[in-house]
Write a protein that holds these residues in place. Structure first.
Motif, short mmCIF file in Angstrom:
data_model
loop_
_atom_site.label_atom_id
_atom_site.label_comp_id
_atom_site.label_asym_id
_atom_site.label_seq_id
_atom_site.Cartn_x
_atom_site.Cartn_y
_atom_site.Cartn_z
N SER A 142 4.77 -56.55 11.39
CA SER A 142 5.57 -55.59 10.73
C SER A 142 7.40 -55.87 11.07
CB SER A 142 5.31 -54.11 10.97
OG SER A 142 5.26 -54.03 12.35
N MET A 143 7.57 -57.00 11.15
CA MET A 143 9.08 -57.23 11.56
C MET A 143 10.02 -56.79 10.74
SD MET A 143 10.80 -58.47 13.78
CE MET A 143 9.99 -59.45 14.97
N LYS A 144 9.81 -56.75 9.27
CA LYS A 144 10.87 -56.39 8.29
C LYS A 144 10.99 -55.04 8.61
CE LYS A 144 11.66 -56.42 3.48
NZ LYS A 144 11.28 -56.55 2.13
N GLY A 168 16.14 -50.99 12.98
CA GLY A 168 16.99 -51.35 14.11
C GLY A 168 16.08 -50.94 15.53
N LEU A 169 14.92 -51.25 15.42
CA LEU A 169 14.18 -50.97 16.65
C LEU A 169 13.78 -52.53 17.13
CD1 LEU A 169 11.57 -48.49 15.14
CD2 LEU A 169 13.48 -48.18 16.68
N THR A 170 14.66 -53.55 17.00
CA THR A 170 14.38 -54.87 17.66
C THR A 170 14.33 -54.39 19.23
OG1 THR A 170 15.22 -55.99 15.67
CG2 THR A 170 15.03 -57.37 17.35
#
Length: 153
Positions: free
Chosen positions: A110-112, A118-120
């Motif tokens: 669910s990288m997108k 903004g949870l990287t």
């Protein structure tokens, strides 16, 4: 062996098993099997060394040749007591590896959405925290292995 396991997982029915469980522990299990095979070679070779050494000592020193056998016996008893806890410690560590890999896989899947929200950094710190937790759990396993080597050598 890793390739054989991977090929087998590709032939499994879709959705039958949790794929992260099958693939996550694959390399950990293969490493364990490899270490066990290496240790087995040490066992049979050591048996020959002991027989030859005790025979030579008996020829030169007589009854004193039993002293190394007593030391070996104490080492075997000590090692067997320590190895009783190794399995549980390895199981806890392997579970931690599986959990970290599952979280990482979920995050990458669910990288997108992670980037859009903004949870990287948050997800990165969660994965890093899981890795630190995994290493702390592995520490108990490594200490047990160390004590087996100290007592058994």
């Amino acid at each position: 062996m890793v390739a054989l396991i991977f090929d087998h997982t590709l032939e499994l029915q879709d959705g039958l098993y949790n794929e992260s469980a099958a693939l996550t522990l694959m390399s950990t299990d293969v490493d364990t099997i490899s270490r066990s095979i290496e240790m087995w070679h040490g066992v049979w070779a050591s048996l020959f060394e002991v027989v030859i050494g005790v025979t030579l000592l008996a020829r030169e020193l007589g009854w004193v040749c039993v002293m190394p056998l007593i030391v070996i016996g104490l080492g075997v008893v000590g090692s067997s007591q320590i190895t009783k806890v190794i399995g549980n410690r390895q199981k806890v560590w392997a579970g931690s590896v599986q959990r970290r890999i599952a979280i990482t896989s979920s995050m990458l899947g669910s990288m997108k959405a992670v980037k859009m929200m903004g949870l990287t950094q948050v997800m990165s710190s969660i994965v890093q925290g899981q890795r630190v937790r995994e290493l702390n759990l592995q520490k108990n396993f490594r200490w047990a292995i160390l004590w087996v080597n100290v007592v058994g050598k």
